[in-house]
Write a protein that holds these residues in place. Structure first.
Motif, PDB file in Angstrom:
ATOM      1  N   LYS A   1       0.836  -1.205   0.000  1.00  0.00           N
ATOM      2  CA  LYS A   1       0.000   0.000   0.000  1.00  0.00           C
ATOM      3  C   LYS A   1       0.865   1.248   0.000  1.00  0.00           C
ATOM      4  CE  LYS A   1      -4.167  -1.782   2.140  1.00  0.00           C
ATOM      5  NZ  LYS A   1      -5.092  -1.683   3.264  1.00  0.00           N
ATOM      6  N   ARG A   2       1.946   1.222   0.780  1.00  0.00           N
ATOM      7  CA  ARG A   2       2.842   2.373   0.841  1.00  0.00           C
ATOM      8  C   ARG A   2       3.462   2.631  -0.529  1.00  0.00           C
ATOM      9  NH1 ARG A   2       7.133   0.938   4.288  1.00  0.00           N
ATOM     10  NH2 ARG A   2       5.483   0.452   5.746  1.00  0.00           N
ATOM     11  N   GLN A   3       3.859   1.568  -1.215  1.00  0.00           N
ATOM     12  CA  GLN A   3       4.449   1.715  -2.543  1.00  0.00           C
ATOM     13  C   GLN A   3       3.404   2.251  -3.523  1.00  0.00           C
ATOM     14  OE1 GLN A   3       5.958  -1.866  -4.270  1.00  0.00           O
ATOM     15  NE2 GLN A   3       6.906  -0.801  -5.976  1.00  0.00           N
ATOM     16  N   GLY A   4       2.173   1.792  -3.405  1.00  0.00           N
ATOM     17  CA  GLY A   4       1.103   2.283  -4.272  1.00  0.00           C
ATOM     18  C   GLY A   4       0.854   3.767  -4.063  1.00  0.00           C
ATOM     19  N   TYR A   5       0.807   4.179  -2.803  1.00  0.00           N
ATOM     20  CA  TYR A   5       0.593   5.596  -2.503  1.00  0.00           C
ATOM     21  C   TYR A   5       1.750   6.456  -3.016  1.00  0.00           C
ATOM     22  CZ  TYR A   5      -3.293   4.331   0.563  1.00  0.00           C
ATOM     23  OH  TYR A   5      -4.464   3.850   1.069  1.00  0.00           O
TER      24      TYR A   5
ATOM     25  N   TYR B   1       1.365   6.896  -6.763  1.00  0.00           N
ATOM     26  CA  TYR B   1       0.359   7.895  -7.082  1.00  0.00           C
ATOM     27  C   TYR B   1       0.899   9.300  -6.836  1.00  0.00           C
ATOM     28  CZ  TYR B   1      -3.671   4.945  -8.037  1.00  0.00           C
ATOM     29  OH  TYR B   1      -4.540   4.078  -8.604  1.00  0.00           O
ATOM     30  N   ALA B   2       1.578   9.496  -5.729  1.00  0.00           N
ATOM     31  CA  ALA B   2       2.132  10.814  -5.422  1.00  0.00           C
ATOM     32  C   ALA B   2       3.140  11.235  -6.485  1.00  0.00           C
ATOM     33  CB  ALA B   2       2.781  10.805  -4.042  1.00  0.00           C
ATOM     34  N   LEU B   3       3.982  10.316  -6.894  1.00  0.00           N
ATOM     35  CA  LEU B   3       4.970  10.621  -7.924  1.00  0.00           C
ATOM     36  C   LEU B   3       4.291  10.969  -9.243  1.00  0.00           C
ATOM     37  CD1 LEU B   3       7.969  10.777  -8.666  1.00  0.00           C
ATOM     38  CD2 LEU B   3       7.849   8.351  -9.261  1.00  0.00           C
ATOM     39  N   ARG B   4       3.251  10.227  -9.593  1.00  0.00           N
ATOM     40  CA  ARG B   4       2.533  10.503 -10.842  1.00  0.00           C
ATOM     41  C   ARG B   4       1.926  11.900 -10.820  1.00  0.00           C
ATOM     42  NH1 ARG B   4      -1.975   6.542 -11.614  1.00  0.00           N
ATOM     43  NH2 ARG B   4      -0.216   5.139 -11.907  1.00  0.00           N
ATOM     44  N   TYR B   5       1.274  12.261  -9.713  1.00  0.00           N
ATOM     45  CA  TYR B   5       0.636  13.567  -9.643  1.00  0.00           C
ATOM     46  C   TYR B   5       1.651  14.695  -9.538  1.00  0.00           C
ATOM     47  CZ  TYR B   5      -3.814  11.257  -9.615  1.00  0.00           C
ATOM     48  OH  TYR B   5      -4.901  10.498  -9.968  1.00  0.00           O
ATOM     49  N   LEU B   6       2.797  14.439  -8.959  1.00  0.00           N
ATOM     50  CA  LEU B   6       3.870  15.435  -8.976  1.00  0.00           C
ATOM     51  C   LEU B   6       4.373  15.654 -10.403  1.00  0.00           C
ATOM     52  CD1 LEU B   6       5.958  14.583  -5.793  1.00  0.00           C
ATOM     53  CD2 LEU B   6       4.639  16.656  -6.242  1.00  0.00           C
ATOM     54  N   LEU B   7       4.466  14.587 -11.174  1.00  0.00           N
ATOM     55  CA  LEU B   7       4.857  14.711 -12.577  1.00  0.00           C
ATOM     56  C   LEU B   7       3.817  15.514 -13.356  1.00  0.00           C
ATOM     57  CD1 LEU B   7       6.773  13.970 -14.908  1.00  0.00           C
ATOM     58  CD2 LEU B   7       5.412  11.895 -15.203  1.00  0.00           C
ATOM     59  N   TYR B   8       2.536  15.235 -13.123  1.00  0.00           N
ATOM     60  CA  TYR B   8       1.483  16.010 -13.778  1.00  0.00           C
ATOM     61  C   TYR B   8       1.586  17.486 -13.418  1.00  0.00           C
ATOM     62  CZ  TYR B   8      -1.030  11.645 -14.927  1.00  0.00           C
ATOM     63  OH  TYR B   8      -1.394  10.432 -15.414  1.00  0.00           O
ATOM     64  N   ALA B   9       1.795  17.772 -12.150  1.00  0.00           N
ATOM     65  CA  ALA B   9       1.923  19.160 -11.701  1.00  0.00           C
ATOM     66  C   ALA B   9       3.131  19.826 -12.345  1.00  0.00           C
ATOM     67  CB  ALA B   9       2.025  19.216 -10.185  1.00  0.00           C
ATOM     68  N   PHE B  10       4.230  19.088 -12.457  1.00  0.00           N
ATOM     69  CA  PHE B  10       5.434  19.634 -13.085  1.00  0.00           C
ATOM     70  C   PHE B  10       5.176  19.966 -14.552  1.00  0.00           C
ATOM     71  CE2 PHE B  10       9.371  18.892 -15.492  1.00  0.00           C
ATOM     72  CZ  PHE B  10      10.155  19.909 -14.957  1.00  0.00           C
ATOM     73  N   VAL B  11       4.532  19.052 -15.261  1.00  0.00           N
ATOM     74  CA  VAL B  11       4.224  19.296 -16.682  1.00  0.00           C
ATOM     75  C   VAL B  11       3.306  20.497 -16.822  1.00  0.00           C
ATOM     76  CG1 VAL B  11       3.008  18.325 -18.678  1.00  0.00           C
ATOM     77  CG2 VAL B  11       4.633  16.927 -17.423  1.00  0.00           C
TER      78      VAL B  11
END
Length: 65
Positions: free
Chosen positions: A13-17, A20-30
Motif C-alpha cells: 500500500k505504501r508503494q502504491g501511494y 500515485y504521489a509521484l505521478r501527480y507530482l509529474l502532472y503538476a510539473f508538466v
C-alpha cells in the motif's frame, strides 16, 4: 506468518501511494512548465484526459478477446 503478510500488505500500500504521489507530482510539473512556457494548461489537461481515455478504451477492447 500472519505478521509477515500484514507487513507485506502495508508495504504494498505504501508503494502504491508513493507511485500515485509521484505521478501527480509529474502532472503538476508538466502543467507548471507548460504554464511557464505560455501553453494553455487546459489544452495540456485535455490531452492528458484524451490519452487516459484511449488507454481505458484499448484495455476494454482487449479485455473482450
Amino acid at each position: 506468518m500472519a505478521r509477515s503478510i500484514a507487513h507485506e500488505e502495508k508495504a504494498g500500500k505504501r508503494q502504491g501511494y508513493s507511485n500515485y504521489a509521484l505521478r501527480y507530482l509529474l502532472y503538476a510539473f508538466v502543467m507548471a512548465v507548460s504554464a511557464y512556457l505560455g501553453i494553455s494548461v487546459l489544452a495540456i489537461l485535455a490531452g492528458m484526459l484524451c490519452q487516459k481515455a484511449a488507454l481505458l478504451t484499448y484495455s476494454f477492447i482487449e479485455r473482450k478477446n
